[in-house]
Design a protein around this motif. Structure first.
Motif: not given
Lengths: 94, 390
Positions: B22, B25-26, B29-30, B34-40
């Motif tokens: 997580e 990801l933060n 983003a900061a 750009l991230l997309w289609n984030i799957v755990r």
């Protein structure tokens, strides 16, 4: 310090009330746009606290928003917006 | 749209594994990644997509957040191009094909003549060839306006012509000149006579004096309307060109013998396919008259290749040879008679004038011997029997 902040907030609240300005523009409150229960877009967020397939917890300035459901994914994440997709069952504000 | 742009620019699917996914990801983003289609995937790992440029910025972030990033898959145009860069022959072949197409598109490979009825297509093609429009001619050298003017001078039977270039095909649209009606001399006269035997049903006399009336039986050659008009006041006779439409009931009878034996072709199920490509006026491979089976039916399909709606001049011809077994079959007299009636009716329709109207028809048959049937058809038509004769 606390008093001055309270005064400032009440002043902003008064301004919003007087001029009909959207709250999310002046106050940094999160703006959540939901499309059915399959997609939620959260603007003005701070950080992602928790992320798994059933729970996504997003921290905003004052509150913490928790999405509960099944097969939850983060479709897009940028510095001011996060999009949650999946079968959303509940949204909790804490 | 985002997907298309990502595909053009190229993107990666990566797996991120570590305790603080997580946080990763933060931080991304900061940093504006750009991230997309984030799957755990599991408690300690997730999968996401990001651009190639963003991936280059990841090492310090992954170091700071204590995660490991692995590339799972590469997508997009830059990777496809990189893959094909190694296959030089393929790229060369594609470029060569494109070059051939571009060069071939500069020439005329097919000419189609439309709108001619009396003027022969061959004559128009010959005239066009003399004016510079022939198969293999360069398209840029054909000036449609000049071609039109020259062709109209060359072929007086044409009233209008236009050559429309459509890819490597040229469609020549023509309009024929309507001939001027012939002028007759004042003293030129003729009669209207019957061209067939029949019973007069109705008459429309435009010029001349009728010599028969409705209900009269006329034979072939009988004068129906005369061009000689006697005057009651003057002694001399006035001569005119008799003109009339005389509708008469005409009877036709036809008798013909048909065989009860006929050959029947049954498909065996075996078939062979031959493909011929016609380009630049030549066929590859060359056609042979030999059929792959001793007895077979051939079905040929022509497919003109076009590129973005424009014809390329390349024709693919597919011939399917189906093997058949030929065997003799004996039909019943009724079946043969029914087929015979149809054939004789067709012959009669061809004999009478196209505007003739069928009033009545009757048929019959008799068995001449075991193998032959004699079919007789009688039909009554209402048709114009008038013909002008000097």
């Amino acid at each position: 310090m606390k008093d001055s902040r309270k005064k400032k907030e009440s002043l902003t609240g008064k301004l919003i009330g007087r001029f009909d300005i959207p709250e999310d523009v002046i106050l940094d409150v999160p703006r959540i746009t939901m499309m059915d229960n399959t997609e939620a877009r959260i603007e003005n967020y701070e950080t992602v606290l928790e992320y798994d397939g059933e729970t996504i917890c997003i921290a905003c300035k004052k509150k913490c928003i928790t999405f509960c459901g099944k097969g939850l994914t983060i479709a897009v994440i940028t510095d001011d917006e996060v999009t949650v997709q999946g079968n959303i069952c509940a949204v909790q504000f804490g | 749209m985002l997907r298309l742009i990502s595909y053009i620019r190229g993107y990666l699917t990566v797996s991120v594994s570590g305790t603080f996914c997580e946080r990763f990801l933060n931080v991304c983003a900061a940093k504006g990644i750009l991230l997309w289609n984030i799957v755990r995937i599991s408690d300690r790992s997730l999968r996401c997509c990001l651009s190639v440029a963003a991936f280059r910025k990841l090492p310090p972030i992954s170091y700071r957040t204590g995660v490991r990033v692995h590339i799972l898959c590469r997508h997009g145009l830059p990777f496809v191009i990189k893959q094909y860069k190694k296959r030089k022959v393929l790229v060369f072949g594609a470029c060569f094909a494109m070059a051939i197409f571009v060069v071939a598109n500069q020439f005329v490979w097919d000419i189609e003549i439309r709108g001619n009825e009396t003027v022969r297509t061959k004559d128009i093609l010959e005239a066009l060839s003399e004016e510079g429009l022939y198969i293999g001619a360069r398209k840029s050298r054909i000036d449609q306006q000049t071609l039109k003017n020259r062709m109209l001078i060359k072929m007086p039977s044409l009233a209008w012509l236009w050559a429309d270039k459509q890819g490597s095909k040229v469609i020549v649209d023509v309009r024929e000149r309507i001939p001027v009606p012939a002028l007759y001399d004042a003293g030129d006269y003729c009669n209207v006579v019957a061209k067939k035997d029949g019973v007069v049903h109705s008459m429309i006399v435009k010029n001349g004096v009728p010599t028969v009336k409705e209900g009269d039986t006329v034979l072939k050659g009988t004068v129906l309307v005369t061009g000689k008009i006697p005057s009651e006041l003057k002694p001399e006779i006035r001569y005119v060109r008799a003109e009339a439409q005389v509708f008469a009931r005409v009877w036709y009878e036809k008798t013909e013998r048909f065989s009860r034996l006929s050959e029947e072709r049954t498909e065996t199920g075996k078939q062979k396919r031959r493909v011929h490509i016609t380009a630049f006026g030549k066929t590859f491979p060359q056609k042979t008259k030999e059929s792959p089976f001793p007895e077979c039916d051939v079905e040929t399909k022509r497919h003109k290749l076009s590129f973005f709606g424009k014809e390329t001049g390349i024709v693919v011809e597919t011939a399917v040879y189906r093997e058949v077994e030929v065997s003799g079959k004996r039909h019943t007299a009724e079946t043969v008679a029914a087929e015979g009636v149809k054939a004789l009716k067709k012959q009669m329709d061809a004999e009478c004038s196209p505007t003739a109207e069928l009033i009545a028809v009757s048929d019959g048959f008799r068995e001449v011997d075991e193998e032959t049937v004699e079919v007789t058809v009688r039909a009554e038509y209402l048709e114009d029997i008038a013909v002008q004769v000097k």
